[in-house]
Scaffold this active site. Structure first.
Site, PDB file in Angstrom:
ATOM      1  N   TRP A 133       0.862  -1.195   0.000  1.00  0.00           N
ATOM      2  CA  TRP A 133       0.000   0.000   0.000  1.00  0.00           C
ATOM      3  C   TRP A 133       0.891   1.235   0.000  1.00  0.00           C
ATOM      4  CZ3 TRP A 133      -1.813   2.713   4.875  1.00  0.00           C
ATOM      5  CH2 TRP A 133      -2.750   3.729   4.555  1.00  0.00           C
ATOM      6  N   ASP A 214      -0.583  -5.616   9.451  1.00  0.00           N
ATOM      7  CA  ASP A 214      -1.538  -4.571   9.090  1.00  0.00           C
ATOM      8  C   ASP A 214      -2.825  -5.286   8.693  1.00  0.00           C
ATOM      9  OD1 ASP A 214      -1.670  -1.931   6.533  1.00  0.00           O
ATOM     10  OD2 ASP A 214      -3.055  -2.559   8.102  1.00  0.00           O
ATOM     11  N   LYS A 250     -13.204  -0.713   6.206  1.00  0.00           N
ATOM     12  CA  LYS A 250     -13.839  -1.523   5.171  1.00  0.00           C
ATOM     13  C   LYS A 250     -14.811  -2.526   5.750  1.00  0.00           C
ATOM     14  CE  LYS A 250      -9.947   0.064   3.352  1.00  0.00           C
ATOM     15  NZ  LYS A 250      -8.728   0.497   4.044  1.00  0.00           N
TER      16      LYS A 250
HETATM   17  C1  LIG Z   1      -3.277  -2.312   3.615  1.00  0.00           C
HETATM   18  C2  LIG Z   1      -3.957  -1.081   4.114  1.00  0.00           C
HETATM   19  N1  LIG Z   1      -3.639  -0.622   5.355  1.00  0.00           N
HETATM   20  C3  LIG Z   1      -4.228   0.483   5.855  1.00  0.00           C
HETATM   21  C4  LIG Z   1      -5.169   1.174   5.128  1.00  0.00           C
HETATM   22  C5  LIG Z   1      -5.718   2.411   5.792  1.00  0.00           C
HETATM   23  O1  LIG Z   1      -7.040   2.491   5.857  1.00  0.00           O
HETATM   24  P1  LIG Z   1      -7.749   3.448   6.918  1.00  0.00           P
HETATM   25  O2  LIG Z   1      -8.817   4.136   6.157  1.00  0.00           O
HETATM   26  O3  LIG Z   1      -6.733   4.401   7.467  1.00  0.00           O
HETATM   27  O4  LIG Z   1      -8.256   2.521   7.978  1.00  0.00           O
HETATM   28  C6  LIG Z   1      -5.534   0.751   3.826  1.00  0.00           C
HETATM   29  C7  LIG Z   1      -6.577   1.505   3.007  1.00  0.00           C
HETATM   30  N2  LIG Z   1      -6.261   1.593   1.631  1.00  0.00           N
HETATM   31  C8  LIG Z   1      -7.362   1.755   0.688  1.00  0.00           C
HETATM   32  C9  LIG Z   1      -8.237   2.970   0.996  1.00  0.00           C
HETATM   33  C10 LIG Z   1      -7.773   4.328   0.475  1.00  0.00           C
HETATM   34  C11 LIG Z   1      -6.427   4.705   1.055  1.00  0.00           C
HETATM   35  O5  LIG Z   1      -6.374   5.171   2.207  1.00  0.00           O
HETATM   36  O6  LIG Z   1      -5.418   4.505   0.326  1.00  0.00           O
HETATM   37  C12 LIG Z   1      -6.796   1.741  -0.739  1.00  0.00           C
HETATM   38  O7  LIG Z   1      -5.628   1.269  -0.889  1.00  0.00           O
HETATM   39  O8  LIG Z   1      -7.522   2.086  -1.653  1.00  0.00           O
HETATM   40  C13 LIG Z   1      -4.927  -0.399   3.328  1.00  0.00           C
HETATM   41  O9  LIG Z   1      -5.233  -0.860   2.097  1.00  0.00           O
END
Ligand SMILES: Cc1ncc(COP(=O)(O)O)c(CN[C@@H](CCC(=O)O)C(=O)O)c1O
Length: 398
Positions: A133, A214, A250
């Site tokens: 990510w 994570d 999510k």
């Molecule tokens: C692996 C991972 N860890 C943590 C998070 C953090 O999410 P929080 O909203 O802080 O609980 C995401 C969210 N990634 C999504 C959502 C958009 C973003 O924040 O990048 C994504 O990759 O689209 C994730 O994919």
């Protein structure tokens, strides 16, 4: 002139910027497959029914106030959150070896963990999977850790580069922190098998590496909260130490409420209580205390058996719809090359293998929005839009 006159225009975020571009597009057939946020078959965001019911109860409860909550967050939320990820029968919980603090969703929990490690852990190197990510790199670098990567994804097979992973972690300096996606790896959708997780666990423990899980998609990968937490529980069962960040964005649809937790499993209850006291010193000058509303919703659902069961049913429905979208997209592409990775990958995302040029072609010609690494959020699809995406992919690769 302004004291900020020298400041340059910053680029949009690689993930969140896709939505900015999508919103500007006037096309009636535009499709946003960028941000990892669940959408219904009608393409709309979803507020879970169980969340609405609980929120209604909370807002009608006149005994509730809006006082500050503790630096570590709501006590019942923290206890229930640890139980959700480690399991009600977790030895670490029974022995009071878990320090849990409520965090600002997954991002905030990861950052607090990073700052804590930079301040208190002897080895300031953290290994992130390649790819991972996008925000991980910035979170840990800004927390003061040295970021390195370990091989994770094999483009040739569109699967796990398990040998590369073992080699890179095998040659990591002793004590290095290793970031592990608990389930539904972002952006690849490729997860180790349970047997591979056991091998990873043995390697990590033999080299005294420190696992930092994570967990942003618990329940979203398989549809089962317990199945998706198996890898983490494998590590906790061996009595070793670890960190685990949780997000309810999510799996409970609480994206904008910013609800999450950071858990640190230590070797003894005495250490755990000292760890918690130091976590408070990280949080207090960062944001002082977390928000009350979202965590109250989560605690109300997790503590009530019926509400919890209602939640698991809605969660499975979301996971099932995503799996259905995988099957539909695969079927639509079946005669147009080998797209079996679409149904082998798991969780929110499909790592298509499309390159940045093909991605920008799909945006320009088909108004399809996705991240430039070729990742698509399957939750953004519906039966109605699958043919449009399939046509776009087919045109992009031929
Ligand atoms: C692996 C991972 N860890 C943590 C998070 C953090 O999410 P929080 O909203 O802080 O609980 C995401 C969210 N990634 C999504 C959502 C958009 C973003 O924040 O990048 C994504 O990759 O689209 C994730 O994919």
């Amino acid at each position: 002139d302004s004291v900020f006159a020298h400041i340059a225009q910053a680029p949009e975020d690689p993930i969140l910027g896709v939505t900015v571009a999508y919103n500007k597009d006037p096309s009636p057939i535009k499709l946003n497959l960028g941000v990892g946020a669940y959408r219904t078959e009608e393409g709309k965001p979803l507020v879970l029914d169980v969340v609405r019911r609980v929120e209604h109860q909370l807002l009608n409860d006149l005994s509730r106030n809006k006082e500050y909550i503790p630096i570590v967050g709501l006590a019942d939320f923290n206890k229930l959150s640890a139980k959700l990820i480690f399991g009600a029968d977790s030895p670490a919980i029974q022995e009071n070896r878990v320090s849990t603090v409520q965090g600002l969703s997954g991002t905030g929990s990861l950052r607090v963990g990073g700052e804590f490690l930079a301040k208190h852990y002897h080895q300031r190197i953290i290994y992130l999977p390649q790819p991972t990510w996008g925000n991980h790199t910035k979170i840990f670098a800004l927390a003061g850790l040295t970021v390195k990567t370990y091989r994770y994804y094999a483009p040739a097979t569109r699967g796990l580069d398990f040998q590369g992973l073992l080699e890179d972690l095998g040659s990591a300096p002793s004590g290095s922190v290793v970031l592990l996606h608990a389930c539904a790896h972002n952006p690849t959708g490729v997860d180790p098998t349970l047997e591979q997780w056991e091998q990873i666990r043995q390697l990590i423990r033999s080299k005294s590496l420190l696992p930092f899980f994570d967990s942003a998609y618990q329940g979203f990968a398989s549809g089962s909260l317990d199945a998706d937490a198996q890898p983490i529980r494998l590590f906790v069962a061996d009595g070793g130490e670890l960190l685990a960040a949780q997000s309810y964005a999510k799996n409970m649809g609480l994206y904008g409420e910013r609800v999450g937790a950071l858990n640190i499993v230590s070797k003894s209850a005495d250490v755990a209580s000292r760890v918690e006291s130091q976590l408070k010193l990280v949080i207090r000058p960062m944001y002082s205390s977390p928000p009350i509303h979202g965590a109250s919703i989560v605690a109300a659902i997790l503590k009530d058996r019926d509400l919890y069961n209602d939640w698991t049913i809605e969660l499975k429905a979301m996971a099932d719809r995503i799996i259905n979208m995988r099957q539909q997209l695969f079927d639509a592409l079946r005669t147009r090359g080998d797209w079996s990775h679409i149904i082998k990958q798991i969780g929110m995302f499909t790592f298509t293998g499309l390159n940045p040029e093909q991605v920008s072609f799909m945006t320009k010609e088909y108004h399809i929005y996705m991240t430039s690494d070729g990742r698509i959020s399957m939750a953004g699809l519906s039966s109605r839009t699958v043919p449009h995406l399939a046509d776009a992919i087919h045109s992009a690769v031929t």
